[in-house]
Scaffold this motif. Structure first.
Motif, mmCIF file in Angstrom:
data_model
loop_
_atom_site.group_PDB
_atom_site.id
_atom_site.type_symbol
_atom_site.label_atom_id
_atom_site.label_comp_id
_atom_site.label_asym_id
_atom_site.label_seq_id
_atom_site.Cartn_x
_atom_site.Cartn_y
_atom_site.Cartn_z
ATOM 1 N N PRO A 54 41.224 43.508 29.172
ATOM 2 C CA PRO A 54 40.593 44.029 30.542
ATOM 3 C C PRO A 54 40.746 42.862 31.708
ATOM 4 O O PRO A 54 41.072 43.065 32.879
ATOM 5 C CB PRO A 54 39.276 44.182 30.412
ATOM 6 C CG PRO A 54 39.439 44.509 28.953
ATOM 7 C CD PRO A 54 40.428 43.699 28.333
ATOM 8 N N ASP A 55 41.002 41.353 31.217
ATOM 9 C CA ASP A 55 40.900 40.123 32.165
ATOM 10 C C ASP A 55 42.341 40.490 32.806
ATOM 11 O O ASP A 55 42.536 40.301 33.923
ATOM 12 C CB ASP A 55 40.770 39.025 31.878
ATOM 13 C CG ASP A 55 39.316 39.083 30.942
ATOM 14 O OD1 ASP A 55 38.329 39.651 31.527
ATOM 15 O OD2 ASP A 55 39.222 38.285 30.142
ATOM 16 N N GLY A 56 43.490 40.694 32.075
ATOM 17 C CA GLY A 56 44.813 40.708 32.467
ATOM 18 C C GLY A 56 45.105 42.003 33.381
ATOM 19 O O GLY A 56 45.575 41.938 34.113
ATOM 20 N N TYR A 57 44.179 43.052 32.895
ATOM 21 C CA TYR A 57 44.396 44.427 33.641
ATOM 22 C C TYR A 57 43.945 44.093 35.039
ATOM 23 O O TYR A 57 44.656 44.517 36.091
ATOM 24 C CB TYR A 57 43.405 45.284 33.038
ATOM 25 C CG TYR A 57 43.458 46.918 34.001
ATOM 26 C CD1 TYR A 57 44.212 47.711 33.767
ATOM 27 C CD2 TYR A 57 42.305 46.851 34.629
ATOM 28 C CE1 TYR A 57 44.344 48.789 34.504
ATOM 29 C CE2 TYR A 57 42.007 48.101 35.253
ATOM 30 C CZ TYR A 57 43.212 49.061 35.149
ATOM 31 O OH TYR A 57 42.845 50.120 35.835
ATOM 32 N N VAL A 58 43.072 43.364 35.280
ATOM 33 C CA VAL A 58 42.441 43.328 36.740
ATOM 34 C C VAL A 58 43.264 42.306 37.459
ATOM 35 O O VAL A 58 43.864 42.615 38.529
ATOM 36 C CB VAL A 58 40.975 42.428 36.641
ATOM 37 C CG1 VAL A 58 40.548 42.050 38.078
ATOM 38 C CG2 VAL A 58 40.029 43.513 36.143
ATOM 39 N N LEU A 59 43.963 41.294 36.841
ATOM 40 C CA LEU A 59 44.747 40.392 37.724
ATOM 41 C C LEU A 59 46.036 41.180 37.840
ATOM 42 O O LEU A 59 46.878 41.142 38.859
ATOM 43 C CB LEU A 59 45.150 39.229 36.705
ATOM 44 C CG LEU A 59 46.100 38.298 37.323
ATOM 45 C CD1 LEU A 59 45.855 37.466 38.313
ATOM 46 C CD2 LEU A 59 46.414 37.173 35.972
ATOM 47 N N LEU A 60 46.557 41.919 36.898
ATOM 48 C CA LEU A 60 47.990 42.735 37.180
ATOM 49 C C LEU A 60 47.717 43.635 38.361
ATOM 50 O O LEU A 60 48.671 44.040 39.052
ATOM 51 C CB LEU A 60 48.556 43.377 35.891
ATOM 52 C CG LEU A 60 48.902 42.356 34.833
ATOM 53 C CD1 LEU A 60 49.134 43.247 33.478
ATOM 54 C CD2 LEU A 60 50.196 41.718 35.229
#
Length: 147
Positions: A54-60
């Motif tokens: 989910p951390d990468g989801y926000v960044l992307l």
């Protein structure tokens, strides 16, 4: 020590509705370059900085928004340069100002820059689309509690 709201700092430094000047736009572009440079360094340790999907989801998601806005900026700059191409005071510094050769070279370079900026805008739009796709794919990823 007080936590800094980085997003709020950016909003205060560059309010969406302006006022905008050549200086504020230039400073904004330098700041964007510095932020991207920071992200480039930070993602060298992506496993540490982004321990969960989910951390990468926000960044992307935010990167796809940025690329979409970049496409808009580039297209608008192409329109700006297109207008410059018709400015009778425009000259090219490789030739004496006020000469026909200088004015023709200036117009030719401006029109070629329009094409370059429109191509860059298309690439930014494609980047935004690819990021949206990656963002959507990552949205289905999670982690079990027992891992």
């Amino acid at each position: 020590m007080t936590e800094v709201d980085h997003v709020q700092v950016v909003r205060e430094m560059w309010p969406t509705i302006g006022p905008h000047t050549a200086e504020s736009l230039g400073a904004g572009a330098v700041s964007v370059a510095e932020i991207i440079r920071t992200l480039a360094h930070a993602t060298r340790q992506a496993q540490t900085a982004l321990p969960y999907a989910p951390d990468g989801y926000v960044l992307l998601g935010h990167l796809s928004e940025a690329a979409s806005s970049e496409a808009q900026v580039l297209e608008q700059l192409a329109g700006w340069v297109d207008v410059l191409a018709d400015d009778p005071t425009l000259y090219h510094d490789a030739h004496p100002a006020g000469t026909d050769l200088s004015e023709r070279q200036a117009r030719r370079d401006a029109l070629e820059a329009v094409d370059d900026l429109r191509e860059a805008a298309r690439h930014a739009a494609a980047l935004a689309q690819s990021l949206r796709t990656a963002h959507a794919r990552i949205s289905h990823l999670g982690h079990r509690d027992d891992a």
